[in-house]
Design an enzyme around this catalytic site. Structure first.
Site, mmCIF file in Angstrom:
data_model
loop_
_atom_site.group_PDB
_atom_site.id
_atom_site.type_symbol
_atom_site.label_atom_id
_atom_site.label_comp_id
_atom_site.label_asym_id
_atom_site.label_seq_id
_atom_site.Cartn_x
_atom_site.Cartn_y
_atom_site.Cartn_z
ATOM 1 C CG ASP A 177 -6.345 -2.572 -4.465
ATOM 2 O OD1 ASP A 177 -7.194 -1.815 -3.964
ATOM 3 O OD2 ASP A 177 -5.115 -2.358 -4.401
ATOM 4 C CG HIS B 179 -5.317 -2.222 -0.807
ATOM 5 N ND1 HIS B 179 -4.524 -1.644 -1.766
ATOM 6 C CD2 HIS B 179 -4.918 -1.667 0.359
ATOM 7 C CE1 HIS B 179 -3.715 -0.772 -1.217
ATOM 8 N NE2 HIS B 179 -3.924 -0.773 0.074
ATOM 9 C CB SER C 112 -0.956 -0.031 1.191
ATOM 10 O OG SER C 112 -1.965 0.952 1.069
#
Length: 468
Positions: free
Chosen positions: A392, A445, A185
């Site tokens: 995601d 994610h 991330s």
């Protein structure tokens, strides 16, 4: 975080070499080996250590870490530094939700202290992993001064480099182990900058890092790529109609970050209206609560009949279908006094632990784009693995592919499926300069949360130098 050509020409390098050569470290041991954890039945089946490392003596900044020794061959297996996203999401997320050997038992949770279980598909099967709470103010990391909490991308890199120097001084047997910098991330903005600083330190004065490469999963990299890829992703996943996509694309000319005209803004509003109830972390999951929101965004979606910040500790009746309920268990667990004692948390340093402390950090985003850092590192010969969960929306694989293409590396092994357990686990392409890109099929994610076995297989092959 807008990308500019100047960023490529003036790749920001941190002035660390003189600092690291001229300042002796005050090495004060703050390590605690842990054999048992509250919520886990019996002794831990792996070696766990927690501790603090002071990364700014003047301001009193202390980074907290969890270290899990490799369950295979710790003397020879690689050493990973794992960075969680946010910025401001605790490394406990890496330990229990992403690549670590522990997990919370949501399905059997009733109330009180959550139960932990052992996860066999952990990256600690093949590597030593340091999970560090960074930047300061994340997880159990803290500062003894208010000014110490003022931080940024580049300051986080400085402090992480100090962390590595000190940690290896206290664990000298790992200095010769292959070192990899990794994370997910928002750490996609930090990883390549840190790797480049480590490489420079090695080249300039032989710093004790056996750096071998880096990995970044679902990585935030550059607003122009990450954000502008969302509209094509929505369309490719059948979340918006052909007509709405074409109208938006034509009106905005591919720039969806800063609408240049009223028609573009109108169509973007229409896209937002259509997709507002889609879970951006994983489009197949119900939307229950935020999943690591981006900087400047605070999402407060309902959990049942309550809001996330109103759910009391030791709550009963958490929705079992909500991944956010699983995240809440980490809040219950880490705020338990017995747990804190077991982890060796210094009393009075962190009053309320939060899995993600994003919107409360005094944080400056001073790395505009990670793309030039990727170019510089890979040109030095360090292998890179960039992977994306293909469901995601927060950091769509479409944007990740786009910035990789912008590097203009030649294709060594063209687009093809890769397999785990005899089944297609995703798709991959390998470029010159030892850069590998892979999607993880059906993952969100971040990818290891949803497909742990497949991601472990991916890691093992990449570490061995075998094509995925």
């Amino acid at each position: 975080m807008a990308y500019s050509p100047q960023a490529t020409k003036k790749c920001f390098l941190l002035p660390l070499v003189f600092l690291l050569c001229s300042s002796p470290w005050q090495l004060v041991s703050a390590r605690k080996p842990i054999d048992n954890l509250p919520g886990f039945k019996g002794p831990l089946p792996f070696a766990l250590e927690t501790g603090y490392v002071e990364v700014d003596e003047e301001k009193g900044v202390e980074f907290f870490y969890y270290y899990v020794e490799s369950e295979r061959n710790p003397e020879e297996d690689p050493l990973f530094l794992w960075l969680t996203g946010g910025p401001g999401c605790s490394s406990l997320s890496g330990l229990v939700f992403e690549i670590g050997p522990l997990g919370f038992d949501l399905q059997n949770y009733v109330n009180g202290l959550p139960s932990l279980y052992y996860k066999p598909d952990s990256w600690t099967q093949v590597s030593n992993v340091i999970f560090v709470d960074s930047p300061v103010g994340t997880g159990f990391s803290y500062s003894r001064t208010m000014e110490g909490f003022q931080t940024s991308d580049t300051e986080s890199v400085r402090q992480l480099l100090r962390f590595l120097y000190k940690w290896l001084e206290e664990h000298p047997k790992f200095k010769s182990n292959p070192l990899y910098i990794s994370g997910s991330s928002y750490s996609g903005m930090i990883i390549p900058v840190l790797v480049l600083e480590i490489a420079m330190a090695k080249e300039s004065h032989g710093a004790p890092f056996n750096l071998k490469g880096y990995l970044a999963g679902n990585p935030v990299t550059d607003t122009n790529f990450d954000e502008n890829s969302k509209i094509p992703f929505f369309h490719g996943m059948a979340l918006i109609s052909d007509e709405l996509y074409e109208s938006t694309k034509n009106s905005c000319s591919g720039n969806y970050v800063s609408p240049s005209n009223i028609h573009c803004a109108k169509y973007l509003d229409a896209v937002n209206e259509v997709t507002k109830d889609v879970n951006t972390g994983y489009i197949l999951d119900p939307l229950c609560e935020y999943h690591s929101p981006r900087p400047g965004q605070v999402h407060s979606k309902k959990i049942g009949l309550r809001f996330y910040n109103e759910v009391p500790l030791d709550s009963t009746g958490l929705p079992k279908e909500c991944r956010s309920s699983l995240y809440l268990l980490s809040e219950f667990w880490a705020n338990n006094g017995t747990v804190r004692d077991a982890l060796g948390i210094r009393k009075g340093t962190i009053v309320n632990w939060h899995r993600c402390n994003i919107h409360k950090l005094p944080y400056t985003h001073d790395v505009q784009s990670a793309v030039p850092y990727h170019r510089n590192i890979t040109s030095k010969g360090y292998p890179a693995l960039i992977y994306s969960g293909d469901h995601d929306v927060m950091v769509p694989f479409v944007g990740t592919q786009a910035w990789i293409r912008s590097l203009n590396f030649s294709i060594v092994d063209d687009w093809r499926p890769w397999y785990s357990g005899g089944q297609v686990a995703g798709f991959t392409r390998r470029y010159s300069n030892n850069l590998t890109f892979a999607t993880v099929k059906g993952a969100g994610h971040t990818a290891p949360e949803y497909k742990p076995k497949e991601c472990l297989d991916m890691l093992e092959r990449w570490l061995s130098g075998t094509p995925l």
